[in-house]
Design a protein around this motif. Structure first.
Motif, PDB file in Angstrom:
ATOM      1  N   CYS A  85       0.838  -1.204   0.000  1.00 51.37           N
ATOM      2  CA  CYS A  85       0.000   0.000   0.000  1.00 51.37           C
ATOM      3  C   CYS A  85       0.871   1.252   0.000  1.00 51.37           C
ATOM      4  N   GLN A  86       0.212   2.366  -0.332  1.00 52.53           N
ATOM      5  CA  GLN A  86       0.853   3.677  -0.289  1.00 52.53           C
ATOM      6  C   GLN A  86      -0.150   4.672   0.280  1.00 52.53           C
ATOM      7  N   MET A  87       0.313   5.435   1.266  1.00 55.15           N
ATOM      8  CA  MET A  87      -0.531   6.444   1.889  1.00 55.15           C
ATOM      9  C   MET A  87      -0.465   7.757   1.098  1.00 55.15           C
ATOM     10  N   GLY A  88      -1.529   8.549   1.240  1.00 55.26           N
ATOM     11  CA  GLY A  88      -1.521   9.905   0.707  1.00 55.26           C
ATOM     12  C   GLY A  88      -1.667  10.008  -0.795  1.00 55.26           C
ATOM     13  N   VAL A  89      -2.475   9.153  -1.399  1.00 50.73           N
ATOM     14  CA  VAL A  89      -2.797   9.279  -2.827  1.00 50.73           C
ATOM     15  C   VAL A  89      -4.086  10.100  -2.909  1.00 50.73           C
ATOM     16  N   PRO A  90      -4.014  11.362  -3.336  1.00 48.37           N
ATOM     17  CA  PRO A  90      -5.164  12.265  -3.188  1.00 48.37           C
ATOM     18  C   PRO A  90      -6.208  12.106  -4.284  1.00 48.37           C
ATOM     19  N   VAL A  91      -7.484  12.164  -3.892  1.00 48.08           N
ATOM     20  CA  VAL A  91      -8.587  12.174  -4.851  1.00 48.08           C
ATOM     21  C   VAL A  91      -9.603  13.230  -4.423  1.00 48.08           C
ATOM     22  N   GLU A  92     -10.384  13.704  -5.403  1.00 44.66           N
ATOM     23  CA  GLU A  92     -11.433  14.680  -5.155  1.00 44.66           C
ATOM     24  C   GLU A  92     -12.779  14.088  -5.539  1.00 44.66           C
ATOM     25  N   ARG A  93     -13.734  14.272  -4.689  1.00 48.59           N
ATOM     26  CA  ARG A  93     -15.067  13.716  -4.908  1.00 48.59           C
ATOM     27  C   ARG A  93     -15.636  14.174  -6.252  1.00 48.59           C
ATOM     28  N   GLY A  94     -16.183  13.214  -7.001  1.00 51.85           N
ATOM     29  CA  GLY A  94     -16.814  13.504  -8.273  1.00 51.85           C
ATOM     30  C   GLY A  94     -15.895  13.408  -9.468  1.00 51.85           C
ATOM     31  N   LYS A  95     -14.566  13.370  -9.238  1.00 56.34           N
ATOM     32  CA  LYS A  95     -13.636  13.249 -10.351  1.00 56.34           C
ATOM     33  C   LYS A  95     -13.426  11.791 -10.727  1.00 56.34           C
ATOM     34  N   ASN A  96     -13.140  11.552 -12.007  1.00 53.41           N
ATOM     35  CA  ASN A  96     -12.860  10.214 -12.507  1.00 53.41           C
ATOM     36  C   ASN A  96     -11.359   9.941 -12.484  1.00 53.41           C
ATOM     37  N   TYR A  97     -11.013   8.709 -12.190  1.00 54.89           N
ATOM     38  CA  TYR A  97      -9.615   8.308 -12.116  1.00 54.89           C
ATOM     39  C   TYR A  97      -9.415   6.973 -12.826  1.00 54.89           C
ATOM     40  N   GLN A  98      -8.225   6.805 -13.349  1.00 52.15           N
ATOM     41  CA  GLN A  98      -7.841   5.551 -13.991  1.00 52.15           C
ATOM     42  C   GLN A  98      -6.605   4.997 -13.291  1.00 52.15           C
ATOM     43  N   VAL A  99      -6.686   3.738 -12.896  1.00 49.09           N
ATOM     44  CA  VAL A  99      -5.570   3.043 -12.260  1.00 49.09           C
ATOM     45  C   VAL A  99      -5.140   1.910 -13.181  1.00 49.09           C
ATOM     46  N   THR A 100      -3.874   1.866 -13.535  1.00 47.03           N
ATOM     47  CA  THR A 100      -3.353   0.755 -14.333  1.00 47.03           C
ATOM     48  C   THR A 100      -2.049   0.282 -13.705  1.00 47.03           C
ATOM     49  N   PHE A 101      -1.779  -0.983 -13.848  1.00 50.55           N
ATOM     50  CA  PHE A 101      -0.506  -1.552 -13.418  1.00 50.55           C
ATOM     51  C   PHE A 101      -0.318  -2.895 -14.092  1.00 50.55           C
ATOM     52  N   TRP A 102       0.925  -3.364 -14.059  1.00 48.08           N
ATOM     53  CA  TRP A 102       1.244  -4.701 -14.535  1.00 48.08           C
ATOM     54  C   TRP A 102       1.409  -5.606 -13.324  1.00 48.08           C
ATOM     55  N   ALA A 103       0.936  -6.848 -13.462  1.00 49.00           N
ATOM     56  CA  ALA A 103       1.023  -7.780 -12.336  1.00 49.00           C
ATOM     57  C   ALA A 103       1.174  -9.204 -12.848  1.00 49.00           C
ATOM     58  N   ARG A 104       1.764 -10.014 -12.003  1.00 45.14           N
ATOM     59  CA  ARG A 104       1.744 -11.457 -12.193  1.00 45.14           C
ATOM     60  C   ARG A 104       1.753 -12.106 -10.818  1.00 45.14           C
ATOM     61  N   GLY A 105       1.342 -13.362 -10.732  1.00 42.22           N
ATOM     62  CA  GLY A 105       1.271 -14.022  -9.444  1.00 42.22           C
ATOM     63  C   GLY A 105       1.601 -15.496  -9.544  1.00 42.22           C
ATOM     64  N   GLU A 106       2.019 -16.050  -8.415  1.00 41.30           N
ATOM     65  CA  GLU A 106       2.296 -17.476  -8.338  1.00 41.30           C
ATOM     66  C   GLU A 106       1.791 -18.016  -7.011  1.00 41.30           C
ATOM     67  N   GLU A 107       1.080 -19.137  -7.091  1.00 42.69           N
ATOM     68  CA  GLU A 107       0.651 -19.896  -5.919  1.00 42.69           C
ATOM     69  C   GLU A 107      -0.149 -19.041  -4.939  1.00 42.69           C
ATOM     70  N   ILE A 108      -0.928 -18.103  -5.464  1.00 35.90           N
ATOM     71  CA  ILE A 108      -1.829 -17.336  -4.598  1.00 35.90           C
ATOM     72  C   ILE A 108      -3.064 -18.194  -4.374  1.00 35.90           C
ATOM     73  N   ALA A 109      -3.129 -18.786  -3.199  1.00 34.53           N
ATOM     74  CA  ALA A 109      -4.157 -19.800  -2.942  1.00 34.53           C
ATOM     75  C   ALA A 109      -5.558 -19.217  -2.990  1.00 34.53           C
ATOM     76  N   GLY A 110      -5.683 -17.924  -2.704  1.00 32.83           N
ATOM     77  CA  GLY A 110      -7.008 -17.319  -2.720  1.00 32.83           C
ATOM     78  C   GLY A 110      -7.479 -16.890  -4.082  1.00 32.83           C
ATOM     79  N   ASP A 111      -6.654 -17.081  -5.122  1.00 31.57           N
ATOM     80  CA  ASP A 111      -6.990 -16.811  -6.515  1.00 31.57           C
ATOM     81  C   ASP A 111      -7.099 -15.329  -6.844  1.00 31.57           C
ATOM     82  N   VAL A 112      -7.759 -14.550  -6.002  1.00 27.24           N
ATOM     83  CA  VAL A 112      -8.120 -13.178  -6.347  1.00 27.24           C
ATOM     84  C   VAL A 112      -7.271 -12.182  -5.568  1.00 27.24           C
ATOM     85  N   VAL A 113      -6.863 -11.109  -6.253  1.00 29.44           N
ATOM     86  CA  VAL A 113      -6.170  -9.981  -5.629  1.00 29.44           C
ATOM     87  C   VAL A 113      -7.110  -8.775  -5.679  1.00 29.44           C
TER      88      VAL A 113
END
Length: 901
Positions: A85-113
Motif C-alpha cells: 500500500c501507499q498512503m496519501g494518494v489524493p482524490v477529489e469527490r466527483g472526479k474520474n480516475y484511472q488506475v493501471t498496473f502490470w502484475a503477475r502471481g504465483e501460488e496465490i491460494a485465494g486466486d483473487v487480488v
C-alpha cells in the motif's frame, strides 16, 4: 460501427486525462536507504496472522518491480491479509480516475487480488473497489472509478490478497481520467439525419421503445422493466400506427420491494422512451416534439429528456381529443440523451388533483437540432423493427421460435433489397444453417420467421437481423432463450428478494427459480407497537410471488423492533438508514416479547409459508447480533433456539433455517463452532450460508464445505445446507461503460464465463451437502439503466446467457437428484456423478488443465453441452465450460466403465 464509435470516445477521454501520476515511485526503482524495499510503499497486515515480505525484484522490462510474498497465512480478523500500500494518494469527490498496473502471481491460494482506495480516518472506501485474478505471466490491469469523497493525506491505495503466495507489481499509474471516461454502451449516432429518434412513429412495431417511470421510486428493487402500452393500428398521425398508453387504477404498474422500508408504489407517470442513448452536441439547441392525442380533453402529459449522467429536462402539457404537437426546447450538457413522453397523473403543485385514469396516443416523436419543431420526418426513409411475442423472448424446447419483422417505407423511398435473419449461439458461433432471407416487394411490410423446435436450437441465442437498402445495411440484435420450461412444484433454486415485476417472476418460474427469499416480516414492520400487529403490507409482498406459483422462504431479518431493542439507552437513533438498521440489530430486551412476535408471524402465514429463516447474516455483519456490539455465535444460538420454540408452537409443520450466514476460514468458522456448541443445530432443519466469490473460480469452496460438514458431524450430524445469497455477475451489453459495481458483484469478463462458473459452483455445492441455492438478484434493469445484481435479465426480461444455463440446471438438478460420487477421469478433470431415480447425471469440466479427450463408449449415455444441446461426437475434451453426461438405467460402476480417456 458501434465498436468504432465507442473506441473513438474512449480514446478521446483518456487522451484528455491529466498527465500527473498520483502515486510516488510508481515503477519501484527508488530505494534511497538501500534496504531492498521500494520507497513510498509498505506492507500491511496483522503480523500475528500473516508473515509477509515486500522487496524489489526484476521487473517485466528488466528493471525493478515490487514483489510481495506471503509465506504464512491464518484467516482471522479483517487485517488478515498480505498487502502492499501507499498512503496519501489524493482524490477529489466527483472526479474520474484511472488506475493501471502490470502484475503477475504465483501460488496465490485465494486466486483473487483486491484493489481499493480507502479513507483511513473513517475506514471507508473512496470509490475504487476492484479485483483481478493474477496469471503467471505479466498482464496489465485497468480500473476506472469516480471518487466518492475528498481524501488526501489519510487515503491508502492498497493491493492485497488473503492467502499465501507471491505477487509482482510494476509500472503503477494512478491518474485523473477526464470527464467522459464513462459512456453509454448503446449509442445511436447522430449521422446525417434530421430526426434522431429511430422508429419515431411506431411503424416498425414496439422495436426500440420501452417505458420508464417519472415517479420518484427510490428503492433497489428496480425501475420499470418493459414497455407499458401497445401499438395501435386504429389511430395514427403519421403512417399506420401509434403507441397507445392506457393508465387506470386497474392496470397501473406497481413497484414492489421488501427491504428496508416496504415499498408498494403505484406508477402514475409511465413514460415511453427510446432504448439507447442518442448522440447530441452539448450547448446546441434541440427540440423534442411529439404528436399527442387523448381520449379525454385536458389529460396531463409530459415530455422529457434524460441525459447520460446529467440533469433531466421536462415540460408538462395537456392533451386534447385531437392530434396536437407538444414541444420541449433544451440545451444538452452531455453528449448523449434519450427522450420520453407519456401521461403524467402524479399529484404535483402544478396539478394538485390529477385524474385517476388516462388514455393517450403518441406519434411522430422527433428530436432535432433546431430551436422550434419542423415538419415530422422519420429517422430514415426505410426502417425496420424486430420483436417476438414472448415475454423476454423466452421459448420452450418444444415450441417454434417466431420472430416478427416489420418494414416501413416513406412514399417514394427505395425499398430494401433483402432482409436476413440468423442466430449466434451461446459460444458466439454463427449458426449459418439457420439463415433465412426475405426479399420484400412494394406491398410487403411484415413477415414472421418461424424456426421449428430442434435440439440443436436450445439455449441462449443472439438473433441477428440485417436489412440492406442500396449499399447500406442496418442491423438489429435480440437476446433469446430456448429452455426446458420448469413444471415441478419444488426446485433447488431461488433468488434473494422477489423481482418487482410480474413478467420477471413468471420468467423465474419457467427457469426453475422457484424460491423467493422474503424480508417483509421485520419486527418493526409487523408489530410497530407492542401488541399491535399489522400484516397488510407484508401480505402484499409475500402473496405476490405466491400468486405466480413460487414458494417463499420468509425471513425475520432483525432481532428487534425499535421499541423492543436492547440497544443502550444512549444509542443515537436517527432517521439515517444505518442508524435505524443497527438499532434493531441488537438482541431484544425480552425473550417473551420476541417469542410472541415469532409466534404471531408464523401463525399468520402458516397456510402460505413453511420455511422460516432466523435473522440475516448474524454476528459477522451489522445486520443482526453483530460482533462489534459484543455478540458471538453463542448468542445467536440462544436466539435461534428461542425462535424455533415459538415458531413450532405456532405451526408444528414449519421448518427452521439458521446459520452464521457465511463460510470462510478464521472468525467465521469460529462463530459456527460457538453456534453449534450452543446446541442450535438440533433446533433447526437446515443451516444457512452466504458467499460472494467475485472473480474466484468456484473450486475454492469445496474444502470450506467439507469443514462445515465436519463441524456438524461433531455436533450430532449433518443438516441440509441452504445457500441463500450468492452470485457471479456479468453483462456483455452494459448500458454504461465501464460497468459500475459494488465490489462484491465485480463483473466477470463475459456472460459465457459467468454461466460456466454458475454450473461449476452449483455442482460443487450439491455434491457438498447444499440443498438450495438462492442468487442475490431480485432487482432489474431500468430503461437505459444497468443493474448487475439482476443477474438473469436485461431490460424487458431479455435473458443473459446464465438464464438459459440455469434452466438446464433446474431441469437436471431436481429436488430428488442426489450426489453419488466423484469420478476419476484423468488429471485436471473435475467430474461429479448424481443420481435421480433411474437417471444418472455427470457434470464434467477441467478448470485450468488441458486434459486428455474422454470417450463415451455406451449408446445409453448422451452428451449435452451447457445449454442442453445433444452433442453427436462420442468424444470430447473437457474445458472450463461444463458438459453433462446423461445415462439411463446404468449403475454407477457401469456408467464409469463406459467412459474412457
Amino acid at each position: 460501427m458501434r465498436a468504432l464509435t465507442l473506441m473513438a470516445i474512449w480514446t478521446v477521454a483518456l487522451t484528455a486525462a491529466a498527465d500527473e501520476n498520483l502515486v510516488r515511485n510508481p515503477s519501484f526503482e527508488a530505494d534511497a536507504d538501500a534496504d531492498g524495499t521500494p520507497d513510498e510503499w509498505r506492507p500491511s497486515g496483522d503480523a500475528r496472522l500473516v508473515t509477509q515480505t515486500l522487496a524489489q525484484d526484476e521487473g517485466r522490462d528488466g528493471k525493478r518491480c515490487a514483489r510481495l510474498t506471503c509465506t504464512q497465512f491464518t484467516a482471522g480478523n479483517p487485517a488478515a491479509h498480505a498487502m502492499i500500500c501507499q498512503m496519501g494518494v489524493p482524490v477529489e469527490r466527483g472526479k474520474n480516475y484511472q488506475v493501471t498496473f502490470w502484475a503477475r502471481g504465483e501460488e496465490i491460494a485465494g486466486d483473487v487480488v483486491s484493489v481499493a482506495l480507502s479513507d483511513t480516518s473513517v475506514w471507508t472506501n473512496c470509490g475504487l473497489e476492484g479485483a483481478f485474478v493474477p496469471s503467471p505471466d505479466w498482464k496489465q490491469h485497468q480500473f476506472l472509478f469516480r471518487a466518492t469523497r475528498d481524501c488526501a493525506e489519510k487515503s491508502r491505495f492498497q493491493i492485497w490478497f488473503g492467502s499465501t503466495g507471491t505477487l509482482w507489481l510494476d509500472d503503477v499509474e494512478f491518474r485523473e481520467a477526464g470527464r467522459e471516461v464513462y459512456h453509454p454502451g448503446q449509442i445511436i449516432p447522430a449521422e446525417d439525419v434530421k430526426n434522431l429518434v429511430p422508429n419515431a412513429s411506431f411503424e416498425c412495431g414496439p422495436d426500440g421503445w420501452g417505458s420508464s417511470e417519472w415517479d420518484r421510486t427510490a428503492h433497489w428493487g428496480g425501475s420499470m422493466n418493459r414497455l407499458f402500452g401497445r401499438i395501435d393500428a386504429t389511430e395514427a398521425f403519421h403512417g399506420r400506427a401509434s403507441l397507445k398508453i392506457e393508465l387506470s387504477p386497474d392496470n397501473q404498474p406497481v413497484s414492489y420491494f421488501d427491504y428496508y422500508d416496504l415499498s408498494r408504489t403505484p406508477i402514475r407517470a409511465p413514460l415511453a422512451g427510446n432504448l439507447g442513448f442518442i448522440e447530441v452536441e452539448p450547448g446546441r439547441v434541440y427540440t423534442l416534439s411529439s404528436q399527442v392525442k387523448a381520449a379525454r380533453a385536458g389529460t396531463p402529459m409530459l415530455l422529457a429528456v434524460r441525459q447520460f449522467q446529467g440533469r433531466s429536462f421536462e415540460k408538462g402539457a395537456v392533451a386534447s381529443t385531437e392530434w396536437e404537437r407538444t414541444a420541449l426546447q433544451f440545451k444538452p450538457t452531455s453528449r448523449w440523451c434519450y427522450v420520453l413522453a407519456g401521461p403524467d397523473l402524479r399529484q404535483t403543485q402544478q396539478n394538485p388533483s390529477p385524474p385517476d385514469r388516462a388514455t393517450l396516443w403518441l406519434d411522430a416523436v422527433q428530436l432535432e437540432a433546431a430551436d422550434r419543431p419542423t415538419p415530422f420526418a422519420p429517422r430514415r426513409p426505410v426502417e425496420f423493427g424486430v420483436w417476438t411475442d414472448q415475454p423476454g423472448n423466452v421459448f420452450g424446447w418444444d415450441e417454434p421460435v417466431r420472430v416478427h419483422v416489420r418494414l416501413h417505407r416513406e412514399p417514394g423511398a427505395e425499398g430494401p433489397s433483402q432482409v436476413n435473419v440468423y442466430f449466434r449461439d451461446f459460444f458466439d458461433a454463427d449458426r449459418v444453417d439457420d439463415l433465412q432471407s426475405w426479399t420484400p416487394d412494394a406491398r410487403d411490410h411484415e413477415k414472421t420467421f418461424v424456426y421449428p423446435p430442434r435440439p440443436d436450437r436450445r439455449g441462449f441465442l443472439w438473433l441477428h437481423t440485417g436489412m440492406r437498402v442500396g449499399e447500406a445495411v442496418e442491423r438489429r440484435t435480440l437476446r433469446l432463450a430456448v429452455i426446458p420450461r420448469y413444471d415441478q412444484d419444488d426446485s433447488r433454486f431461488g433468488v434473494n428478494h422477489a423481482y418487482p415485476w410480474p413478467h420477471l417472476l413468471d420468467l423465474c418460474r419457467q427457469a426453475g427459480l422457484v424460491w423467493m427469499r422474503d424480508w417483509s416480516c421485520k419486527w418493526q414492520e409487523v408489530e410497530p407497537e407492542k401488541g399491535r400487529f399489522a400484516f397488510t403490507e407484508a401480505d402484499y409482498q409475500i402473496d405476490r410471488p405466491l400468486e405466480h406459483g413460487l414458494d417463499v422462504l420468509a425471513m425475520l431479518p432483525f432481532p428487534s423492533a425499535h421499541w423492543s431493542s436492547g440497544a443502550p439507552a444512549d444509542y443515537d437513533l436517527t432517521r439515517d438508514y444505518r442508524s435505524r438498521r443497527e438499532h434493531v440489530a441488537y438482541a431484544p430486551r425480552s425473550e417473551e416479547e420476541f417469542g410472541n412476535y415469532v409466534a404471531q408471524t408464523v401463525s399468520h402465514y402458516k397456510d402460505r409459508v413453511t420455511w422460516w429463516q432466523v435473522f440475516n447474516e448474524p454476528v459477522f455483519t451489522t445486520y443482526s447480533l453483530p460482533r462489534k456490539f459484543g455478540y458471538t455465535g453463542s448468542d445467536y444460538g440462544r436466539w435461534t433456539k428461542a425462535f424455533a420454540r415459538a415458531a413450532r408452537q405456532a405451526d408444528p409443520n414449519c421448518r427452521i433455517l439458521a446459520g452464521i450466514g457465511y463460510l470462510n476460514e478464521g472468525e467465521i468458522l469460529d462463530d459456527w463452532k460457538r453456534f453449534l456448541d450452543a446446541g442450535a443445530l438440533s433446533a433447526v432443519d437446515a443451516v444457512d450460508i452466504h458467499h460472494y466469490p467475485r472473480l474466484r473460480p468456484p473450486e475454492f469452496i469445496e474444502p470450506l464445505l467439507a469443514k462445515l460438514n465436519a463441524r456438524m458431524d461433531e455436533h450430532g450430524g449433518r443438516k441440509p445446507i441452504w445457500l441463500t445469497e450468492y452470485g457471479y455477475y456479468a453483462d456483455d451489453e452494459p448500458t454504461s461503460v465501464p460497468i459500475s459495481n459494488s465490489g462484491f458483484n465485480v463483473p466477470l469478463e463475459s456472460e459465457q464465463l459467468q454461466a460456466a462458473y454458475a454450473v461449476r459452483w452449483a455442482t460443487i455445492m450439491f455434491a457438498g451437502g447444499v440443498d438450495k441455492i438462492f442468487y442475490h438478484a431480485g432487482t432489474c434493469d431500468g430503461l437505459n439503466r444497468d443493474s448487475l445484481q439482476g443477474i438473469f435479465y436485461e431490460y424487458a426480461g431479455q435473458p443473459h446467457k446464465i438464464y438459459a444455463a440455469q434452466a438446464v440446471m433446474s431441469h437436471l438438478f431436481t429436488p430428488t437428484c442426489r450426489f453419488a460420487k466423484r469420478l476419476a477421469l484423468g488429471d485436471g478433470v473435475k467430474a461429479y456423478l448424481f443420481r435421480d431415480g433411474g437417471r444418472t447425471i455427470a457434470v464434467v469440466w477441467a478448470p485450468t488443465a488441458k486434459p486428455k479427450p474422454i470417450r463415451v463408449e455406451s449408446d445409453r449415455i448422451e452428451v449435452w453441452d451447457i445449454m442442453g444441446r445433444p452433442q453427436r461426437p462420442r468424444r470430447f475434451t473437457p474445458s472450463g465450460t461444463p458438459v453433462y453426461l446423461l445415462g439411463e438405467s446404468l449403475s454407477d460402476d457401469a456408467f464409469k466403465a463406459a467412459l474412457g480417456f
